[in-house]
Design a protein around this motif. Structure first.
Motif, PDB file in Angstrom:
ATOM      1  N   UNK A 198       0.834  -1.198  -0.080  1.00 17.83           N
ATOM      2  CA  UNK A 198       0.059  -0.017   0.038  1.00 17.83           C
ATOM      3  C   UNK A 198       0.897   1.158  -0.095  1.00 17.83           C
ATOM      4  N   UNK A 199       0.304   2.425  -0.326  1.00 14.88           N
ATOM      5  CA  UNK A 199       1.040   3.615  -0.217  1.00 14.88           C
ATOM      6  C   UNK A 199       1.058   4.064   1.153  1.00 14.88           C
ATOM      7  N   UNK A 200       0.164   3.836   1.874  1.00 15.04           N
ATOM      8  CA  UNK A 200      -0.122   4.078   3.149  1.00 15.04           C
ATOM      9  C   UNK A 200       0.033   2.790   4.151  1.00 15.04           C
ATOM     10  N   UNK A 201       1.271   2.734   4.857  1.00 12.37           N
ATOM     11  CA  UNK A 201       1.252   1.582   5.712  1.00 12.37           C
ATOM     12  C   UNK A 201       1.709   2.413   7.141  1.00 12.37           C
ATOM     13  N   UNK A 255      -9.011  -4.305  -5.467  1.00 14.36           N
ATOM     14  CA  UNK A 255      -8.719  -4.642  -4.592  1.00 14.36           C
ATOM     15  C   UNK A 255      -7.285  -4.045  -3.726  1.00 14.36           C
ATOM     16  N   UNK A 256      -6.800  -2.962  -4.496  1.00 15.72           N
ATOM     17  CA  UNK A 256      -5.431  -2.274  -4.042  1.00 15.72           C
ATOM     18  C   UNK A 256      -5.636  -0.611  -4.097  1.00 15.72           C
ATOM     19  N   UNK A 293      -5.816   2.670  -2.950  1.00 11.03           N
ATOM     20  CA  UNK A 293      -6.548   3.227  -1.806  1.00 11.03           C
ATOM     21  C   UNK A 293      -7.395   4.384  -1.990  1.00 11.03           C
ATOM     22  N   UNK A 296      -9.911  -0.077   0.747  1.00  9.71           N
ATOM     23  CA  UNK A 296      -8.272  -0.576   0.432  1.00  9.71           C
ATOM     24  C   UNK A 296      -7.267  -0.053   1.370  1.00  9.71           C
ATOM     25  N   UNK A 297      -7.806   0.279   2.557  1.00  9.62           N
ATOM     26  CA  UNK A 297      -6.533   0.942   3.584  1.00  9.62           C
ATOM     27  C   UNK A 297      -5.879  -0.268   4.192  1.00  9.62           C
ATOM     28  N   UNK A 298      -4.867  -0.205   4.422  1.00 12.21           N
ATOM     29  CA  UNK A 298      -4.210  -1.067   5.278  1.00 12.21           C
ATOM     30  C   UNK A 298      -4.817  -1.176   6.847  1.00 12.21           C
TER      31      UNK A 298
END
Lengths: 504, 504
Positions: free
Chosen positions: A22-25, B310-311, B313, B339-341
């Motif tokens: 992800x971009x945001x982790x 699915x990815x 964000x 799709x946020x972590x």
């Protein structure tokens, strides 16, 4: 077809995010957000929610039948009733159709005439449009009423232009901290123990918390030599200490500062060029008004020597969430700026305008709080009865709870002079401290989790507020309904006795 | 008596504040606060307020008798009525006494039965305590209803745990920007022209605005080569560009994006590892629903190829302030995270908890917005009539205003496909540009100030939103009451004609 070639990342970031990531982790978001800690809704509160859900689903294997939430100052969650007059006016402002002449016959049977009158006044103040954004600083007439309230309280005038209505005191505190933190060298003095909004906000704005200890041996008062040491240490480390936060009456400590102590503090702030941030949201939660009345810092400043009176920069915060009002869900409050520079006030206004306006329903309740029914009004007898009833019950509950804790082995608890909390200290046996370490918990967390598991009573460990090293505390509100007190206190005593036996 | 020796300032700050100076001055406060600009409540708005005050005080020397506020999207300030059902329910939740059986005979004459039923439901959702802090994320049942609304709108499911209720969309936008800006190297792509909340927030959080131009020649659509150039330039300068903001329908530009353009944008975001922030607060302000329907970015993502679905964000923002609801004063809204972590979602929750909860009255209105009366309900006919009336009038007003601007010399104005604004371009004569420079004003500021002085009509200069160099625009809402339109449009035409003559 040619495959699209993405724009390359800056070379410094090459490989940071793999294609799958992800971009945001947790590793890429704002580290200041990551550093924020907020115990009031932390592990204990989450676990209490889980247990509550289990009980709702009919769980029979728990040693208690109800969760007693002593963890948060949220009176109406615990059945403190709202003030009838306030809600009558709120209802009428929501649906002004009710104020039309054709409904008078019906409406007069449901609402007292002063509620109708007040609703008309408030609607007029809001340009007959409570559904519109108001002035960003808050509705002018309401700010005038706040100024009158402050003047009546202190005996010194207040200027409506210096007053900002806010969505609760927390929002105001954050606006002001954001304004005064100009770099990561800035420090703000905060009490220990403190309400964790302050450490959370300082972490978020990347400033240094400069802790000073309240003196537990002197009813959690301000210790001037301690303030001095703390400031000296921070400044000698290059920290640009700019402000001092005081919560009075105290959260979590429940103290009411005496006038002499407050005067020492403002001398200290003035001499040391510190802006004073006075969190006075519990100003009407004062249970020994003869011995320990509430004094505002505004009054202290205005009655001080001329240099202080005219120069000490003070911002004072108030709220509709506490007192006997208890309207937490509405998010209403205000702050008053004293002796602030005009250009700085312009910046305060600009920031308020980016946020458009505080919610109007919260603003209306600020008006009601500062201008309640008075003798002669139709609603006065009921208002008086309701507020006195809530106040008396809070006082009885505070006494009952502090007495109960003082009767427990190894616990000492100051009486709550004000606010909604007690903050007892507990001498944990060495074996308990060790047992906590073995499961990777702080000793006070360990004790509070065990309390929750055994009794359903949820309190917050002292480590969430800060405490002197090697001491252990917890904060408990005294807000649960009075009829639960005998039972939950008995359960606490049993739990505590067994805990102390187990680890003695 | 020995004089108190203040704690010395850190040596790096010695002499910063002289004894006479305040701690907080325009030079010592947070420079990021100082850098914030917010035109919507800037010079024009302040001047309009001053003129309004003069008129109220009976001034007779002004060439107009009323101020026409076309500067802010604040419908109820301009007499757009609130939806009756919403306010009936709000009133009943404020004062639940009205729901007691003993009042049924009276209350049933004042409120329809579905309002009574809904109020009971909402109170139950709020644990019968709207005066209490709610769950920090917002009341669970209301989030479930929002999820149902999203699913019905898009044809794809939504998860209540991914939805956060907020105090208006602005608060949500700021929470998310704060989360994703991890350093002063971070950049966020924003449209030009843009709603100045974005530049204000990026200034405050010290991130780089990475502007991309909407294509005025193609109804302010997204220009993919332009996006690409803008991103490439920023990344090659070492900027960690992480997100792309889109306002759709547009503010200030009023466009509705077509599906094909939106699909290009999500491909661009996915390929380039950008989080998409979709400001969709005007989703029901769509005036050509056959040719230009609203599509949500959520729907575009969920119907895209699996890698994107699915990815990518996405955070999408909605509000109760716009649409035909127009409840700006309440401060209510929500955002949905897609799709946020999980760990990042945990941080979103923690930050919501520091702010305690969004105001409950705003939350209740979110519920009403997403679950309005339906056919068969007692309130449906009136609800339908009110919402259709507001919608039809907005559409007529938008057409009238854009037509009027297009008829003026040197002005071209796209029709408003959506939102509440037109953003006409004006060819200012060279002499006008020079006259503006001579008084130290931007040319569009100069034109708008002259308009206000001559007509009482307050619009906002294009420079407050951003525009291509050498072009001049202004934003006008079409929210004033319909009965004022003919007069104020005639006044605008006269003013414009005279202005062009003066400077031709």
């Amino acid at each position: 077809m040619q495959r699209y070639q993405p724009v390359p990342m800056p070379s410094t970031l090459a490989g940071r995010n793999s294609a799958e990531e992800k971009v945001l982790t947790i590793d890429t978001i704002n580290p200041k957000v990551k550093n924020v800690q907020y115990a009031v809704r932390g592990e204990l509160a989450i676990k209490a929610e889980e247990l509550k859900a289990k009980l709702t689903q009919g769980a029979k294997d728990l040693p208690f039948s109800t969760i007693v939430n002593c963890n948060i100052g949220n009176p109406q969650q615990l059945k403190q009733p709202p003030i009838t007059f306030f809600r009558q006016v709120a209802a009428l402002t929501e649906y002004p159709e009710l104020l039309k002449p054709e409904h008078e016959a019906l409406v007069s049977q449901l609402f007292p005439d002063d509620a109708v009158r007040r609703a008309r006044e408030l609607l007029a103040s809001a340009g007959n449009a409570i559904g519109a954004y108001s002035h960003s600083q808050g509705i002018q007439t309401i700010r005038e009423h706040v100024a009158e309230f402050i003047e009546a309280r202190d005996g010194f005038p207040a200027n409506p232009n210096d007053i900002y209505l806010t969505a609760g005191a927390s929002t105001g505190v954050q606006q002001i901290l954001q304004l005064l933190i100009s770099s990561d060298h800035v420090g703000v003095m905060i009490p220990i123990p403190q309400y964790p909004l302050y450490t959370a906000s300082l972490a978020l704005f990347d400033a240094h918390p400069v802790p000073y200890y309240l003196d537990e041996s002197k009813e959690w008062s301000m210790d001037l030599p301690g303030l001095e040491r703390s400031l000296r240490r921070a400044r000698s480390n290059g920290i640009d200490v700019r402000a001092l936060v005081i919560i009075n009456p105290g959260n979590p400590t429940g103290q009411c500062l005496i006038e002499e102590n407050m005067r020492e503090v403002i001398e200290f702030c003035y001499s040391n060029k510190l802006v004073l941030l006075a969190d006075e949201v519990y100003q009407t939660n004062v249970y020994y008004p003869e011995q320990r009345p509430f004094h505002s810092f505004k009054k202290m400043v205005r009655s001080a020597r001329p240099e202080i009176r005219d120069n000490l920069e003070l911002i004072s915060f108030h709220s509709i969430s506490k007192g006997v009002v208890g309207e937490c869900g509405r998010r209403g409050g205000y702050f008053e700026c004293v002796n602030l520079d005009d250009a700085v006030m312009g910046q305060v206004y600009k920031m308020a305008s980016v946020n458009l306006c505080p919610n109007v329903q919260g603003q209306l309740l600020v008006d009601l709080m500062v201008r309640p029914p008075v003798q002669g009004d139709a609603s006065y007898p009921l208002y008086r009865q309701e507020t006195q009833g809530i106040y008396d019950s809070l006082k009885r509950r505070s006494q009952k709870l502090s007495k109960a804790f003082n009767e427990m082995e190894g616990i000492t608890c100051n009486s709550a002079e004000g606010a909604m909390y007690v903050f007892p200290q507990i001498q944990l046996p060495a074996k308990a401290v060790k047992a906590a370490e073995q499961v990777g918990k702080k000793p006070d967390d360990f004790y509070c989790l065990r309390m929750l598991d055994a009794t359903g009573v949820c309190v917050i460990p002292g480590s969430g507020f800060g405490q002197k090293d090697g001491t252990y505390h917890f904060r408990s509100t005294f807000l649960p309904p009075e009829n639960l007190f005998d039972t939950f206190i008995a359960n606490l005593k049993t739990f505590h006795h067994q805990f102390m036996q187990e680890y003695s």
